[in-house]
Design an enzyme around this catalytic site. Structure first.
Site, PDB file in Angstrom:
ATOM      1  N   THR A  30       0.811  -1.216   0.000  1.00 52.59           N
ATOM      2  CA  THR A  30       0.000   0.000   0.000  1.00 52.59           C
ATOM      3  C   THR A  30       0.844   1.265   0.000  1.00 52.59           C
ATOM      4  O   THR A  30       0.374   2.309  -0.458  1.00 52.59           O
ATOM      5  CB  THR A  30      -0.922   0.003   1.229  1.00 52.59           C
ATOM      6  OG1 THR A  30      -0.143  -0.157   2.423  1.00 52.59           O
ATOM      7  CG2 THR A  30      -1.922  -1.141   1.143  1.00 52.59           C
ATOM      8  N   CYS A  31       2.067   1.200   0.499  1.00 52.83           N
ATOM      9  CA  CYS A  31       2.891   2.408   0.515  1.00 52.83           C
ATOM     10  C   CYS A  31       3.326   2.800  -0.889  1.00 52.83           C
ATOM     11  O   CYS A  31       3.569   3.971  -1.171  1.00 52.83           O
ATOM     12  CB  CYS A  31       4.113   2.206   1.402  1.00 52.83           C
ATOM     13  SG  CYS A  31       5.164   0.832   0.894  1.00 52.83           S
ATOM     14  N   PHE A  32       3.428   1.827  -1.796  1.00 43.34           N
ATOM     15  CA  PHE A  32       3.842   2.099  -3.175  1.00 43.34           C
ATOM     16  C   PHE A  32       2.681   1.972  -4.166  1.00 43.34           C
ATOM     17  O   PHE A  32       2.914   2.052  -5.377  1.00 43.34           O
ATOM     18  CB  PHE A  32       4.963   1.133  -3.587  1.00 43.34           C
ATOM     19  CG  PHE A  32       6.125   1.116  -2.641  1.00 43.34           C
ATOM     20  CD1 PHE A  32       6.831   2.278  -2.360  1.00 43.34           C
ATOM     21  CD2 PHE A  32       6.511  -0.053  -2.006  1.00 43.34           C
ATOM     22  CE1 PHE A  32       7.900   2.264  -1.483  1.00 43.34           C
ATOM     23  CE2 PHE A  32       7.576  -0.075  -1.125  1.00 43.34           C
ATOM     24  CZ  PHE A  32       8.273   1.088  -0.861  1.00 43.34           C
TER      25      PHE A  32
END
Length: 975
Positions: free
Chosen positions: A941-943
């Site tokens: 989810t961070c990327f």
């Protein structure tokens, strides 16, 4: 044991006396119950022949299993040698399960004494019947129908026995068409005559049909007719005269179409056609006889003259004293509600029509008014359910769907849209005539609406009932009394594919769809259906097999490598994407790009400054099951709000995820669900729905520290805006206006409480003196009613035509501001600790909502356009094509869950997926090839990245993707 049929025969032996061979065909199942977690089942049927008196089983056979469907088609035949007098057949439907016991889907117990006998000379020797599936016990959860064909093989005894069987069969709901009848060539079944008034057809728990006489509260097995109930004519005449008087009393006639068919009471199987007499004289012949079905082929076509003579002979049209002179043919749906009513001036030809061509001309129609003599012939209109009167849905040789207009004998590829206009109310019965509304054919380029019902405001607003309704609504804003400004209409279930009552969609000259609100006589570009959040819309996920035919000019072919591609012969291009999935109703609404908002947002981000004397990051370690209280204690313990402007670093207990943006988005998403939950008493649903939130004016009764919690919620909202994250919530428009310090107007109340809005608008447009209103409001709290003065001594000041504007302004101020002023001040206190309010005021209320909460709808085309691929994947890779096909087949809620799975948030930035942010700034959605086909997809989810294994089939990809989205929780690694 085998016979000359070449098939095994189960049951009794050949030497048994009084035995007969029964042919049973298990045709299909209809709308079975869902047992699979993916919304499907693997159904099969067990057939058990047993002795009724002894409960002794004689034979047991089973069909094959049909995988992953709720509408299986078996088409398997079995032969049984039975004794019709004391044998029965039990059909049990099961869902095959390899790991545990098979799930029960329903059963049908059929007696064999009244089944028909086949006639070898007939083209269709026996017909089918749909049986309602019954539960085995009170704990069984079953639904749907089982379609069966059952008939005895003919004996050598001659025709007399067959005729006797047929006469007996007709009494028990089975129909055997005589080979000498002219209607034997037709494809439709000859329907039984309608039941007399006061009678009802029902089915018992054994599948047997019986009839209920509600007039004298008796039941019988024999189907009644008007001749059978002649002794009760006085009661029937009195009852129907009362109904006719009630219809004449109504100011107008309401014609509507059900938005969602409901199962009929008592398990009734839908009947084909019936004749309903509308306000006819009971003294005349009002028995509606069954009409002959349409021909099956061009060779059996009936001429219009012959059909007209037949209809004139069968239909008895007797004018009554009021001149209401016709009978209307309608098709009864399972909900037994009126769908459409039509009388035309010509007989529609029922022959086989060629495939669609360009529609030619408009359908001729006539209006029958009081005092006019109708033509002696009434058109027999074969109408498909859900279509306007006189329209029929068919399929050509290639399986493509087209539509036949029997009114003017034309065909078209476009599904007709029925516009039903209701006349204004009138006090006299002479103006309540029935009008024929011609269907309008449009080519919708956006979300289409098969039905638009126009609800005109009631005339005579000065009548005393209207004034009383306005007064009741104003005195008690929580009153459930319907608005006096909307005409009475059937209460339909909300269905996403239909526009709200009084709305209509049209196409502008530039091809852009716009929407007309006939209630307020306004137009808008915004689709009113999109005001409902995605989780409130009822459209389910699509099945690849239910997409229907390709558009005109398109062809589907198979490539050398086995992949399917599509050819557009109109523009001479080929593509891998299925054109049926490019319908705007499937892809979702287009993102409304706003250049002005983009400029404001860029200016806003530049003005936000991060203090220099704060830590590098603000850390929180939380438990998922107690996220609300732990977040409250951690954030409210910060004495210097500037510390919250540091980089967020969220950790969930027992999870190894490293927060580079994705975990923080997950935290905002989960915390929003808890903060805005009405269970805690801080917020409540608005008056008109259960998804739009407003501040609860009684929050202090639920929590003594409620103001501290509102300060915390304000800080969380400020955190989200400062760090570029989104909250998951829907607030009423006055909430954002209060944040900006703007004046709340009467129009803002329309979307919050339409009944209250209509009442205030009536006061604004009329003289309210006769309502005896005072400058006070009755407020109800926990069953007790309190009177609140809107101004000093308001209970002694009457509302007049001169001071009504002041009264309306004070009501709005009390409704949205005064009751929640303390809570809003606490919220703004926490919000402005992180963001200066002057900087927020560059946005209007609509833009502020998008800044805080983003978009709730997913435009798949925009998502696909702003995606990148890595490690061997490309836009034309089969796995990528399958992935986007799976996304297009999802319903709106599943798309939101997929978005939350891959990005950590369920909301889309204002200007679409082009503005997705990752850990280091803008980061487009990425799909990367990873792993083996046995593994599930995983997300970073961070990327904004999805690791997608190279699956071998579309079904495998779709199943694994849904499993990952619906069951995954937690972080591990860099997120």
């Amino acid at each position: 044991m085998a016979t000359g049929l070449g098939e095994p025969v189960y049951g009794l032996s050949e030497d048994e006396g009084e035995s007969r061979i029964l042919r049973v065909k298990v045709v299909s199942g209809i709308d079975l119950a869902k047992k699979d977690i993916f919304g499907a089942s693997d159904p099969y049927v067990k057939l058990s022949l047993y002795v009724a008196d002894e409960n002794r089983e004689l034979a047991l056979v089973q069909t094959k299993t049909i995988k992953k469907t709720l509408n299986p088609k078996w088409n398997e035949e079995f032969y049984f040698r039975v004794n019709p007098s004391n044998h029965r057949l039990l059909f049990e439907v099961f869902d095959e399960n390899r790991l545990t016991r098979d799930d029960f889907l329903g059963q049908v117990d059929v007696p064999l004494s009244h089944l028909p006998t086949e006639d070898p000379t007939m083209e269709r020797p026996y017909t089918f019947k749909d049986f309602l599936l019954r539960p085995r016990s009170h704990k069984s959860r079953v639904k749907g129908f089982l379609r069966l064909k059952m008939a005895y093989m003919p004996k050598n005894g001659g025709q007399d026995e067959e005729n006797s069987d047929q006469r007996d069969d007709m009494e028990h709901g089975w129909e055997v068409v005589d080979s000498n009848d002219s209607a034997s060539q037709h494809q439709e079944e000859l329907p039984p005559p309608p039941l007399p008034p006061g009678w009802e057809e029902k089915v018992d728990n054994l599948g047997r049909t019986y009839y209920v006489n509600h007039n004298n509260r008796t039941t019988q097995w024999h189907r009644p007719s008007l001749m059978d109930v002649s002794s009760e004519s006085d009661n029937n005449i009195r009852q129907i005269n009362q109904e006719a008087a009630h219809r004449r009393f109504r100011s107008r006639r309401h014609i509507s179409e059900d938005l969602e068919p409901e199962p009929s009471e008592g398990g009734d199987v839908p009947e084909p056609w019936e004749t309903i007499s509308e306000e006819v004289n009971i003294a005349g012949d009002s028995l509606g006889l069954a009409l002959p079905p349409p021909p099956a082929s061009p060779g059996s076509r009936t001429s219009p003259q012959e059909l007209s003579e037949e209809l004139s002979r069968r239909l008895q049209i007797t004018p009554d004293s009021n001149g209401e002179q016709f009978s209307s043919l309608i098709q009864r749906e399972p909900s037994s509600r009126l769908r459409s009513c039509s009388v035309t001036d010509a007989v529609a030809e029922q022959g086989h029509l060629p495939p669609p061509s360009a529609p030619a001309g408009r359908a001729r129609s006539s209006t029958v008014t009081g005092g006019e003599e109708p033509t002696p012939s009434v058109a027999y209109v074969h109408t498909t359910p859900g279509l306007p009167s006189g329209w029929e849905e068919r399929k050509d040789a290639k399986g493509r769907t087209y539509y036949v207009n029997h009114n003017n004998r034309t065909t078209t590829w476009t599904r007709p849209i029925m516009q039903l206009a209701e006349d204004g109310a009138s006090g006299s019965a002479t103006n309540s005539n029935n009008h024929l509304i011609e269907p309008q054919i449009r080519r919708p380029r956006s979300l289409s609406s098969p039905t638009v019902t126009l609800s005109a405001p009631l005339e005579g607003a000065k009548d005393s009932p209207v004034r009383r309704a306005v007064k009741d609504t104003l005195s008690n804003p929580q009153s459930p009394q319907p608005s006096p400004y909307n005409s009475p209409k059937p209460q339909h279930k909300v269905t996403q594919s239909f526009l709200p009552p009084g709305w209509e969609m049209r196409i502008a000259p530039n091809g852009r769809p716009f929407f007309i609100d006939h209630n307020t006589k306004t137009t808008t570009w915004e689709d009113p259906r999109l005001k409902f959040p995605v989780h409130m819309r009822s459209k389910t996920s699509l099945n690849p097999n239910d997409l229907g035919p390709l558009p005109p000019g398109w062809e589907e072919r198979i490539h050398l490598d086995g992949r399917t591609f599509y050819i557009d012969h109109n523009s001479k291009i080929t593509q891998w994407e299925d054109p049926r999935l490019q319908n705007p109703a499937i892809t979702g609404p287009a993102v409304p790009y706003s250049r002005e908002f983009k400029q404001k947002y860029d200016y806003f981000r530049k003005k936000l400054k991060k203090p220099a004397d704060i830590p590098n990051r603000f850390e929180m370690k939380l438990h998922r099951n107690n996220i609300f209280e732990e977040s409250y204690r951690r954030i409210m313990s910060v004495k210097r709000p500037d510390v919250l402007k540091a980089r967020l670093w969220i950790e969930f207990e027992s999870e190894k995820g490293l927060d580079y943006g994705g975990v923080a988005r997950e935290w905002f998403f989960l915390l929003s669900k808890e903060m805005f939950n009405p269970y805690y008493g801080l917020f409540e649903y608005s008056a008109t729905d259960n998804y739009t939130l407003q501040i609860n004016p009684n929050s202090g009764l639920c929590n003594e520290d409620h103001l501290s919690y509102f300060t915390f919620i304000g800080r969380v909202a400020g955190l989200a805006v400062f760090h570029g994250k989104l909250l998951d919530g829907f607030f009423i428009r006055p909430f954002y206006k209060m944040m900006l310090g703007k004046q709340i107007t009467l129009n803002d109340m329309e979307s919050v409480d339409s009944e209250y809005y209509n009442s205030l608008k009536w006061i604004l447009e009329n003289d309210p003196t006769e309502l005896d209103l005072m400058f006070c409001i009755d407020e109800e709290n926990f069953g007790q009613t309190y009177q609140v003065d809107l101004k000093p001594n308001g209970s002694e000041i009457m509302v007049t035509n001169e001071n009504k504007r002041e009264y309306i302004d004070l009501v709005i101020q009390w409704r949205f501001v005064n009751r929640v002023q303390k809570q809003m001040n606490a919220f703004l206190e926490g919000f402005t600790e992180l963001l200066p309010i002057d900087l927020i005021k560059i946005f209007d209320e609509n833009e502020l909502e998008l800044l805080m909460c983003g978009l709730g709808d997913v435009d798949v085309n925009d998502w696909r356009q702003h995606s990148i691929y890595k490690n061997g994947y490309c836009p034309n890779h089969p796995v990528i094509q399958w992935f986007w096909k799976a996304v297009l087949l999802m319903d709106a809620e599943k798309r939101i869950r997929l978005l939350q799975f891959v990005t950590g948030t369920s909301r889309v930035p204002m200007n679409g997926f082009a503005e997705l942010y990752g850990s280091n700034g803008p980061q487009l959605f990425t799909i990367e090839q990873w792993g083996s086909p046995e593994k599930l997809p995983r997300a970073h989810t961070c990327f904004n990245r999805l690791d997608l294994p190279p699956y071998e089939t579309f079904e495998d990809l779709r199943e694994k993707l849904l499993m990952a989205v619906e069951n995954a929780q937690g972080f591990e690694g860099v997120d």
